[in-house]
Scaffold this motif. Structure first.
Motif, mmCIF file in Angstrom:
data_model
loop_
_atom_site.group_PDB
_atom_site.id
_atom_site.type_symbol
_atom_site.label_atom_id
_atom_site.label_comp_id
_atom_site.label_asym_id
_atom_site.label_seq_id
_atom_site.Cartn_x
_atom_site.Cartn_y
_atom_site.Cartn_z
ATOM 1 N N ASP A 1 0.825 -1.210 0.000
ATOM 2 C CA ASP A 1 0.000 0.000 0.000
ATOM 3 C C ASP A 1 0.863 1.266 0.000
ATOM 4 N N GLU A 2 2.119 1.099 -0.406
ATOM 5 C CA GLU A 2 3.086 2.200 -0.326
ATOM 6 C C GLU A 2 2.611 3.453 -1.073
ATOM 7 N N HIS A 3 1.913 3.251 -2.201
ATOM 8 C CA HIS A 3 1.520 4.411 -3.010
ATOM 9 C C HIS A 3 0.616 5.388 -2.261
ATOM 10 N N SER A 4 -0.216 4.848 -1.368
ATOM 11 C CA SER A 4 -1.174 5.747 -0.707
ATOM 12 C C SER A 4 -0.516 6.554 0.411
ATOM 13 N N THR A 5 0.710 6.229 0.735
ATOM 14 C CA THR A 5 1.365 6.944 1.828
ATOM 15 C C THR A 5 2.639 7.632 1.363
ATOM 16 N N ALA A 6 2.599 8.124 0.156
ATOM 17 C CA ALA A 6 3.744 8.847 -0.382
ATOM 18 C C ALA A 6 4.081 10.066 0.479
ATOM 19 N N LEU A 7 3.134 10.451 1.285
ATOM 20 C CA LEU A 7 3.310 11.614 2.159
ATOM 21 C C LEU A 7 4.279 11.379 3.306
ATOM 22 N N ALA A 8 4.486 10.118 3.633
ATOM 23 C CA ALA A 8 5.242 9.806 4.848
ATOM 24 C C ALA A 8 6.729 10.049 4.674
ATOM 25 N N ASN A 9 7.391 10.487 5.737
ATOM 26 C CA ASN A 9 8.851 10.611 5.720
ATOM 27 C C ASN A 9 9.491 9.237 5.862
ATOM 28 N N ASP A 10 8.855 8.398 6.656
ATOM 29 C CA ASP A 10 9.360 7.039 6.859
ATOM 30 C C ASP A 10 8.179 6.083 6.914
ATOM 31 N N VAL A 11 8.452 4.866 6.467
ATOM 32 C CA VAL A 11 7.370 3.890 6.373
ATOM 33 C C VAL A 11 7.807 2.568 7.003
ATOM 34 N N ILE A 12 6.896 1.952 7.724
ATOM 35 C CA ILE A 12 7.120 0.592 8.222
ATOM 36 C C ILE A 12 5.963 -0.242 7.679
ATOM 37 N N VAL A 13 6.265 -1.339 7.002
ATOM 38 C CA VAL A 13 5.163 -2.132 6.439
ATOM 39 C C VAL A 13 4.866 -3.349 7.299
ATOM 40 N N VAL A 14 3.586 -3.649 7.392
ATOM 41 C CA VAL A 14 3.161 -4.860 8.091
ATOM 42 C C VAL A 14 2.337 -5.714 7.117
#
Ligand code: M6R
Length: 366
Positions: free
Chosen positions: A309-322
Motif C-alpha cells: 500500500d506504499e503508493h497511498s502513503t507517499a506523504l510519509a517521511n518514513d514507512v514501516i510495512v506490516v
C-alpha cells in the motif's frame, strides 16, 4: 535466561509468534470452524444476552480492552464499556445483576482491577478474567475466564502479554458472535483463518527490526511524539505512546487521528514526529487525509502501513510495512513496530529498558 537477547523486552517482543500461537493452540481450529473456550461456554447464555459488557483494566491491559470494545461491538452487537479500574471502583458504578465484566490483567495482581471486580461480583455481575499469570488473585476471583498463556513476562513494559490479550479477546468475541448468530458463517470462518495466520505474519514483520532500529536512531532526540490512529488502530496509538513514555522517557501522546484538529494539532511543527497507524482498513482514507493535515504543518510522518500500500502513503517521511490482515486482527501486527521503536529508542538513549525508572511490574498498591 535472556535467550541470547540483550534485554528481556526484546526477547519478549520476539517471542510473540510463539506466544500468540500458544494462546490459539487447543482453542482455535480454523479447519473445523470451532473455538473451544470452556469458561465462555459455561456462561454462554448470560454473555449473549448481556445488556452490556464492561472491560475493566489498567495501563496496557486497558488498551487491549479498548481494541476489544471495537471488536465486540462489531461482531457481537453488544454494547461495551471500557473502564479504568481505578475510576470504576470508586465512582459507585451502576451494576446490574447479570452484567458481564471482563477483567484484563497480565499479572492478575493489579490492586485496582482486583478490588473493582470484587465490588462488581458482590453486586451480582459475572466476572470473566483474561489473565496471564496462572492462579493469580484476579484469576481466582473470576467466575470463569481464559488464560493468555504468554509465559512469564519479565520486562516491565508489557509486550507479548498485550498481543496475547488481543488474541484471547478476539477469540471470545468470535465465539460469542458465532453462538449468537450475529456474524454470518463465511465471515466467521474467514476471521478464524485470519487469526490462525497471525503468528506467521508476526514472524515476517519482525524481520524489519534493523530498519526500525535505524528509525530509532533518527528520531531518538525528539522531545515529543504523537501516535495517531482510527478505529481498531486508535488504541494501538495509545499503546504506542505509552510504550515510548515508559521506555525512552520521551513525552508521547496517542490520539484518535481526527481529534487532532480539536486542539493537539497546535503542537505540530517540523520537530514533531507523528506515528500514524495507517494499515489498510475501513478507516484508511480518513487516516490518509489526517496525514495530509499533519504534513501541511510540516510534522514528520512515520507511517505504519500495509504491505503493498506504499503508493497511498507517499506523504510519509518514513514507512514501516506490516503484512496484510483483516482489520479485526490487524492490531496484533500494527502494535509490534511501536514496541520495537520504543525499545530501540530506549536502548539508543542508554536507559534500563527492562526496568524503567519509577515503575513496578505489578502494581499491587492502589
Ligand atoms: O498486570 P496488569 O496487566 O494488570 O498491569 C496493568 C498495568 O500496570 C500495566 O499494563 C502497565 O501499564 C505496563 N507497565 C505497561 O507496559
Amino acid at each position: 535466561e535472556k535467550g541470547g537477547y540483550d534485554h528481556f523486552m526484546l526477547k519478549e517482543i520476539f517471542e510473540q509468534p510463539q506466544t500468540i500461537y500458544d494462546c490459539l493452540r487447543g482453542r482455535l481450529d480454523a479447519t473445523a470452524g470451532t473455538i473451544t473456550m470452556s469458561g465462555v461456554e459455561k456462561y454462554a447464555e448470560q454473555i449473549m444476552n448481556a445488556n452490556r459488557i464492561v472491560m475493566v483494566a489498567c495501563g496496557t491491559s486497558w488498551h487491549a480492552g479498548l481494541v476489544a470494545e471495537y471488536i465486540f461491538e462489531e461482531l457481537c452487537r453488544i454494547n461495551v464499556e471500557v473502564e479504568y479500574a481505578s475510576e470504576f471502583r470508586y465512582r459507585n458504578p451502576v451494576i446490574n445483576k447479570g452484567d458481564v465484566i471482563i477483567a484484563i490483567s497480565q499479572s492478575g495482581e493489579t490492586a485496582d482491577t482486583l478490588v473493582a471486580i470484587e465490588n462488581a461480583k458482590a453486586k451480582g455481575a459475572i466476572i470473566l478474567g483474561v489473565v496471564n499469570v496462572v492462579g493469580s488473585s484476579i484469576a481466582r476471583i473470576s467466575d470463569a475466564g481464559a488464560y493468555t498463556h504468554a509465559g512469564p513476562e519479565i520486562g516491565v513494559a508489557s509486550t507479548k502479554a498485550f498481543t496475547a490479550q488481543l488474541a484471547v479477546l478476539t477469540m471470545i468475541a468470535l465465539k460469542v458472535a458465532h453462538m449468537k448468530g450475529s456474524i454470518d458463517q463465511q465471515r466467521y470462518i474467514h476471521l478464524l483463518k485470519e487469526l490462525d495466520a497471525i503468528p506467521e505474519k508476526v514472524t515476517r514483520l519482525l524481520e524489519q527490526e534493523e530498519q526500525i532500529k535505524k528509525l530509532a536512531e533518527k528520531y531518538k532526540d525528539a522531545q515529543d511524539f504523537l501516535f495517531l490512529g482510527r478505529g481498531y488502530n486508535f488504541p494501538v496509538a495509545l499503546e504506542g505512546a505509552l510504550k515510548l513514555k515508559e521506555i525512552s522517557y520521551i513525552h508521547a501522546e496517542g490520539y484518535p487521528a481526527a481529534e487532532m484538529k480539536h486542539g493537539p494539532i497546535a503542537l505540530v511543527d517540523e520537530n514533531l514526529p507523528v506515528v500514524f497507524i495507517a494499515t489498510k482498513d475501513s478507516y484508511h482514507e480518513k487516516v490518509i487525509s489526517n496525514m495530509q493535515e499533519i504534513k501541511a504543518r510540516k510534522g514528520k510522518v512515520i507511517a505504519i502501513i500495509t504491505e503493498g500500500d506504499e503508493h497511498s502513503t507517499a506523504l510519509a517521511n518514513d514507512v514501516i510495512v506490516v503484512p496484510e490482515a483483516d482489520e479485526i486482527v490487524a492490531p496484533m501486527l500494527s502494535t509490534i513496530p511501536t514496541q520495537l521503536l520504543a525499545y530501540y529508542i530506549g536502548v539508543a538513549k542508554d536507559f534500563d529498558v527492562d526496568k524503567p525508572r519509577n515503575l513496578a511490574k505489578s502494581v499491587t498498591v492502589e
